[in-house]
Design an enzyme around this catalytic site. Structure first.
Site, PDB file in Angstrom:
ATOM      1  N   HIS A 172     -50.738   5.507 -19.918  1.00 44.44           N
ATOM      2  CA  HIS A 172     -49.549   4.676 -19.791  1.00 44.44           C
ATOM      3  C   HIS A 172     -48.875   4.576 -21.155  1.00 44.44           C
ATOM      4  O   HIS A 172     -49.526   4.272 -22.156  1.00 44.44           O
ATOM      5  CB  HIS A 172     -49.934   3.276 -19.301  1.00 44.44           C
ATOM      6  CG  HIS A 172     -48.808   2.293 -19.356  1.00 44.44           C
ATOM      7  ND1 HIS A 172     -47.809   2.257 -18.403  1.00 44.44           N
ATOM      8  CD2 HIS A 172     -48.508   1.331 -20.254  1.00 44.44           C
ATOM      9  CE1 HIS A 172     -46.958   1.286 -18.728  1.00 44.44           C
ATOM     10  NE2 HIS A 172     -47.356   0.716 -19.836  1.00 44.44           N
ATOM     11  N   ASP A 203     -30.326   2.073 -20.098  1.00 51.10           N
ATOM     12  CA  ASP A 203     -29.359   1.384 -20.969  1.00 51.10           C
ATOM     13  C   ASP A 203     -29.436   1.898 -22.402  1.00 51.10           C
ATOM     14  O   ASP A 203     -29.200   1.167 -23.354  1.00 51.10           O
ATOM     15  CB  ASP A 203     -29.591  -0.134 -20.918  1.00 51.10           C
ATOM     16  CG  ASP A 203     -31.006  -0.508 -21.371  1.00 51.10           C
ATOM     17  OD1 ASP A 203     -31.767   0.393 -21.799  1.00 51.10           O
ATOM     18  OD2 ASP A 203     -31.361  -1.690 -21.315  1.00 51.10           O
ATOM     19  N   ARG A 237     -33.295   4.791 -22.417  1.00 47.75           N
ATOM     20  CA  ARG A 237     -34.088   4.129 -23.449  1.00 47.75           C
ATOM     21  C   ARG A 237     -35.548   4.173 -23.020  1.00 47.75           C
ATOM     22  O   ARG A 237     -35.958   3.457 -22.118  1.00 47.75           O
ATOM     23  CB  ARG A 237     -33.627   2.677 -23.627  1.00 47.75           C
ATOM     24  CG  ARG A 237     -34.538   1.847 -24.549  1.00 47.75           C
ATOM     25  CD  ARG A 237     -33.914   0.502 -24.884  1.00 47.75           C
ATOM     26  NE  ARG A 237     -33.677  -0.315 -23.687  1.00 47.75           N
ATOM     27  CZ  ARG A 237     -34.537  -1.251 -23.234  1.00 47.75           C
ATOM     28  NH1 ARG A 237     -35.673  -1.500 -23.859  1.00 47.75           N
ATOM     29  NH2 ARG A 237     -34.255  -1.933 -22.133  1.00 47.75           N
ATOM     30  N   CYS A 261     -38.848   2.962 -23.718  1.00 50.17           N
ATOM     31  CA  CYS A 261     -39.373   1.799 -24.426  1.00 50.17           C
ATOM     32  C   CYS A 261     -40.898   1.944 -24.425  1.00 50.17           C
ATOM     33  O   CYS A 261     -41.535   1.768 -23.386  1.00 50.17           O
ATOM     34  CB  CYS A 261     -38.901   0.558 -23.670  1.00 50.17           C
ATOM     35  SG  CYS A 261     -39.393  -0.977 -24.384  1.00 50.17           S
TER      36      CYS A 261
END
Ligand SMILES: [Zn+2]
Length: 129
Positions: A100, A107, A115, A117
């Site tokens: 993970h 955005d 993006r 993240c």
């Protein structure tokens, strides 16, 4: 490089420190702004679990969201629908070892508008000279 890496839970536990294990193998999230950041300069970012190259340094941008952010994937990444925590999000995982990494949001800056993240602990910075 496309070969899958599979290890048992015990093997991952032994290979990773507890916080990195929690994030990468149990889909955890590090606290925002908890990562000290990566060294500046040219380089790329590899999976902390298996060493697969995942992001290139020139796609990293400052998003002020508290996690390292990239506008584009630089390696093989799997995207999965994640409906945990009452939200519909797109989880991103390392294709090679299923670690993970974080989530991708629509955005980001142009040209991709994405993006990524990513938890800082899921990545290793590899400098390029
Ligand atoms: Zn990996």
């Amino acid at each position: 490089m496309s070969e899958k890496i599979t290890k048992t839970d015990a093997e991952w536990r032994a290979a990773l420190d507890p916080e990195t294990y929690r994030i990468t193998r149990e889909a955890g999230t590090e606290r925002p702004f908890s990562h000290p950041g990566f060294p500046k300069g040219p380089g790329h970012y590899d999976c902390v679990c298996c060493g697969a190259r995942l992001f290139d340094g020139d796609t990293k941008f400052e998003s002020h969201c508290g996690w390292p952010s990239f506008s584009q994937a630089g390696g093989k990444i799997d995207e999965l629908r994640d409906s945990s925590h009452g939200m519909i999000r797109t989880e991103v995982r390392c294709h090679r070892c299923d670690a993970h990494l974080g989530h991708v949001f629509p955005d980001g800056p142009p040209p991709t508008g994405l993006r990524y993240c990513i938890n800082g602990l899921a990545l290793t910075f590899v400098p390029e000279s």
